[in-house]
Design a protein around this motif. Structure first.
Motif, PDB file in Angstrom:
ATOM      1  N   THR A 176       0.857  -1.291   0.062  1.00 57.30           N
ATOM      2  CA  THR A 176       0.014   0.061  -0.078  1.00 57.30           C
ATOM      3  C   THR A 176       0.833   1.288   0.041  1.00 57.30           C
ATOM      4  OG1 THR A 176      -1.686  -1.416   1.114  1.00 57.30           O
ATOM      5  CG2 THR A 176      -1.850   1.093   1.264  1.00 57.30           C
TER       6      THR A 176
ATOM      7  N   SER B 295      -2.021   5.921   1.540  1.00 56.04           N
ATOM      8  CA  SER B 295      -3.091   5.852   1.820  1.00 56.04           C
ATOM      9  C   SER B 295      -3.192   7.544   2.573  1.00 56.04           C
ATOM     10  CB  SER B 295      -3.166   4.696   3.193  1.00 56.04           C
ATOM     11  OG  SER B 295      -2.427   4.940   3.964  1.00 56.04           O
TER      12      SER B 295
ATOM     13  N   ILE C 176      -6.933   5.266  -1.111  1.00 55.34           N
ATOM     14  CA  ILE C 176      -5.715   4.474  -0.934  1.00 55.34           C
ATOM     15  C   ILE C 176      -5.318   3.817  -2.288  1.00 55.34           C
ATOM     16  CG2 ILE C 176      -7.607   2.434  -0.751  1.00 55.34           C
ATOM     17  CD1 ILE C 176      -5.727   1.107   1.183  1.00 55.34           C
TER      18      ILE C 176
ATOM     19  N   THR D 131      -3.430   0.402  -3.466  1.00 53.39           N
ATOM     20  CA  THR D 131      -2.883  -0.909  -2.978  1.00 53.39           C
ATOM     21  C   THR D 131      -3.247  -2.108  -4.051  1.00 53.39           C
ATOM     22  OG1 THR D 131      -3.107  -2.429  -1.041  1.00 53.39           O
ATOM     23  CG2 THR D 131      -4.997  -1.747  -2.018  1.00 53.39           C
TER      24      THR D 131
ATOM     25  N   TYR E 109      -2.306  -1.687  -9.569  1.00 50.58           N
ATOM     26  CA  TYR E 109      -2.801  -1.247  -8.210  1.00 50.58           C
ATOM     27  C   TYR E 109      -4.324  -0.850  -8.122  1.00 50.58           C
ATOM     28  CZ  TYR E 109       2.062  -1.035  -6.411  1.00 50.58           C
ATOM     29  OH  TYR E 109       3.049  -1.328  -5.881  1.00 50.58           O
TER      30      TYR E 109
END
Length: 749
Positions: free
Chosen positions: A420, A423, A457, A459, A470
């Protein structure tokens, strides 16, 4: 005096359940860190020795966008304190139990913990402290206060801690879960023009130690799952159920993997919770910086405060992923990756995992507080918050690397990678609380807060598959929270002072994101309606302080994280919680002092269908449909029904000295580590006894102490998690400290 309502008030005048500890009280009960303070708070559990749960509410979600239900504050500012840091040179610690959604805002559904440091004075003063104990433990602390003219005051404080590990790794011969860390703090207070007072606090923490994320593997070996979901022991997982064994038996390992080889066969798992056998020792590195600027100006009955904070931190922790010293050997040495920057050539099967994170947060609060002599007072303010971070959890195992390489996957797929890189949470709020003095004895409090927050976010997760793009996700929420409280001061013949209060409050904790999960892409915010009644009493000529509380929570969309295979998802469930609490402080004579707290907690989950990762249908090697279970009626995790703490001390004169003998005993009931409430989720109740003796010179300048903690040397388990099905679904547990003892000297000047 406390600041639970963001104004200075006596603890006994505040209609909130508050556990408050002055610097002297922290010293008296040997409260040196967050782990110690949990014993002196009703209905409090420090999950895994690093996350507070109050009245059954903490953080059970699994997501980089999840928030804690018990928020920490540093000198009133919203910052993420390092849970590994020590308490040093503190004015007090205030723990507010129950939702604090009006004045403290989001993420205080369980409560709030406010750590308040000592302010500089106009005197040249300070202290030096040294402590030595078993496990070659050495701790040094000190502070110096420097007056720098009529308008400037300066205070420096710091500590250094080093000790060997409490757990022995038989494979390396070293003690693990040791500590080497330090913290420093600077506090500058300045009288500025226009009658403005400014205080700047800067704090830094650093660690480089063998701290272990989990300290012991527990398993009763069975087929299919690797480890039994209903019984624990000191086995290694059943090899036939370990998915890595399946990969190692594939044709790509022909000539490397011995026929009939069992990777866990003969792997030792000592039958002692304080001993392990792993290929190498864990390593943890971390840094944390906090800066808080407090500007205040009083104009008549009004005080205006600007509170600005900034914090940033980073950490890296690595450990042996399979938590074992495997006797297994390949037929010949092979070359593979063991971590991001290390390649090995060996016939041993070595594994490693690594968790890294970085974060930075700033917040700004503007607050106006009135202090009128009349019938009406208020607190009004605005709050702004911006937090950004990144985290990554990676696993290296030769079976993963060789298998993915053989089927033509790129280098990025040759280890497990939950990444990640971005965020972010941004929030703002407007809040106010009004106090109406209805009569001389009765006060009505009405509070309201509006919160607007957004989360984003980026991730992805790579597990035995080609890399995917992603996933980018974002959501925003808006919420109203508030409080209505009525308190009344009684004039009773059998008490010196009694305050009764009743309140209704609404708490809120932000939602979050489950990116990459098409079924549940996000999870909703938690909300709670909390009803509480309490009494704060002074009795027996003010020799006895007795504070009581009873509460009932109606929880909506409580966040519960579920581990399924190599992935995690957070879902929402409803719950009901109710409980009773009592805190007592009694000085029957000048020589005797007793303190205690008692609590009862009842938690019950509502209708909630979900998947249990310990169920055979969820194994990565099975193709049967997932089997949901209904958790209705189950208890919440980390919510022991009963908890009792009793402390007592006797002081006596010895010439020019005062001696004190003190004992503390804490007992906590059994509880569950997961909401599934299976036999393996149950953590037994435990007791903890501490003893100490002090000698203080009458001028207060010299103090000697000897202590023993955990006198009976209990191996008390405090948390448990289920590990990945890839390596057998065993349980990893953490423990409280073993028996420790030592002596210290404190010099004040």
């Amino acid at each position: 005096m406390i600041t639970a309502q963001k104004r200075e008030e006596s603890l006994q005048d505040v209609p909130i359940a508050v556990s408050a500890f002055s610097g002297a009280a922290l010293e008296r009960a040997q409260i040196e860190n967050p782990q110690d303070i949990q014993f002196s708070i009703p209905n409090a559990v420090l999950v895994g020795n690093d996350r507070f749960t109050l009245r059954g509410i903490g953080n059970n979600a699994i997501s980089s966008t999840a928030d804690n239900g018990t928020q920490t504050f540093f000198n009133g500012a919203t910052v993420a304190l390092s849970p590994q840091d020590e308490f040093y040179d503190l004015e007090r610690v205030e723990v507010l139990r129950g939702p604090q959604g009006t004045l403290y805002g989001r993420n205080t559904t369980g409560g709030a913990v406010n750590v308040i440091t000592k302010r500089p004075t106009s005197q040249l003063e300070g202290f030096a402290f040294g402590q030595a104990g078993n496990f070659d433990s050495v701790k040094l602390q000190g502070a110096i206060n420097l007056p720098m003219g009529e308008r400037v005051r300066q205070r420096f404080a710091g500590y250094w801690l080093k000790r060997d590990g409490y757990t022995e790794n038989l494979a390396t011969g070293n003690g693990i879960d040791g500590r080497e860390q330090f913290g420093v703090r600077s506090t500058t207070e300045v009288d500025l023009p226009w009658a403005v007072t400014g205080r700047l606090t800067l704090q830094y923490f650093e660690e480089d130690s063998s701290r272990a994320r989990e300290t012991k593997r527990l398993c009763k070996a069975i087929a299919v799952l690797g480890c039994s979901p209903n019984e624990l022991g000191f086995d290694s997982p059943n090899t036939s159920a370990v998915i890595m064994q399946t990969l190692l038996r594939s044709p790509i390992f022909t000539g490397i993997f011995p026929p009939g080889g069992d990777i866990y066969a003969g792997a030792p798992n000592p039958q002692d919770l304080r001993k392990i056998a792993a290929d190498y020792d864990p390593k943890t590195e971390g840094e944390n910086f906090i800066g808080v600027l407090d500007l205040s100006k009083t104009l008549g009955s009004l005080t205006f405060t600007s509170l600005t904070s900034y914090s940033e931190g980073k950490s890296k922790a690595s450990t042996d992923w399979d938590n074992a010293d495997l006797p297994f050997r390949f037929l010949r040495p092979i070359t593979y990756q063991l971590g991001p920057d290390r390649q090995v050539t060996t016939d041993r099967l070595l594994t490693i995992d690594q968790f890294t994170s970085r974060s930075r947060t700033w917040s700004q609060e503007l607050r106006l507080v009135s202090d009128n002599d009349g019938l009406f007072n208020y607190t009004a303010g605005a709050f702004f918050f911006d937090s950004k971070g990144r985290s990554r959890f990676e696993i290296w195992h030769p079976a993963i690397e060789f298998f993915t390489r053989a089927i033509g996957l790129p280098a990025a797929s040759q280890h497990v990678d939950n990444d990640t890189p971005y965020s972010r949470t941004k929030a703002w709020a407007l809040f106010g609380e009004s106090y109406f003095q209805v009569t001389d004895a009765t006060k009505l409090t009405v509070g309201l807060r509006y919160t607007d927050e957004e989360k984003a976010i980026r991730t992805r997760s790579i597990v035995l598959a080609a890399p995917t793009p992603y996933v980018v996700a974002e959501r925003d929420w808006q919420e109203w929270t508030g409080k209505v409280s009525l308190d009344h001061r009684l004039d009773l013949s059998f008490t010196d002072e009694t305050l009764l209060y009743a309140s209704v409050a609404r708490g809120y904790k932000g939602g979050g994101l489950n990116p990459g999960n098409a079924v549940d892409p996000d999870f909703e915010p938690e909300t709670v309606m909390a009803y509480e009644v309490g009494a704060k009493n002074q009795l027996l000529g003010r020799a006895l302080q007795a504070n009581l509380a009873a509460f009932y929570y109606d929880y909506t969309d409580l966040q519960l994280g579920q581990r399924i295979g190599a992935n995690a998802v957070t879902a929402n469930a409803d719950a009901k919680i109710w409980g009773l609490e009592g805190e007592f402080l009694w000085r029957p004579t000048e020589n005797w002092l007793f303190d205690s707290n008692l609590s009862y907690l009842n938690t019950e989950i509502g209708e909630f269908l979900t998947i249990d990762a310990a169920n055979p249908a969820q194994s990565l090697t099975t193709r049967t449909p997932a089997v949901p279970v209904n958790l209705a009626g189950n208890e919440l995790p980390y919510a022991p029904a009963f908890k009792v703490k009793i402390g007592g001390q006797y002081s006596f004169g010895v010439g020019d000295w005062t001696g004190t003998l003190r004992a503390d005993l804490t007992w906590q009931d059994e509880f569950y580590a997961r909401e599934f409430n299976t036999p393996n989720d149950r953590i037994d109740g435990w007791a903890l006894a501490d003893l100490q003796a002090r000698l203080v010179r009458d001028d207060g300048r010299l103090e000697l102490q000897a202590f023993v903690k955990n006198v009976t040397a209990e191996d008390n388990i405090v948390s448990s998690i289920i590990e990945d099905a890839l390596i057998g679904s065993y349980r990893n547990v953490r423990l409280l400290e073993p028996r420790t003892f030592g002596a210290s000297i404190l010099v004040r000047y």
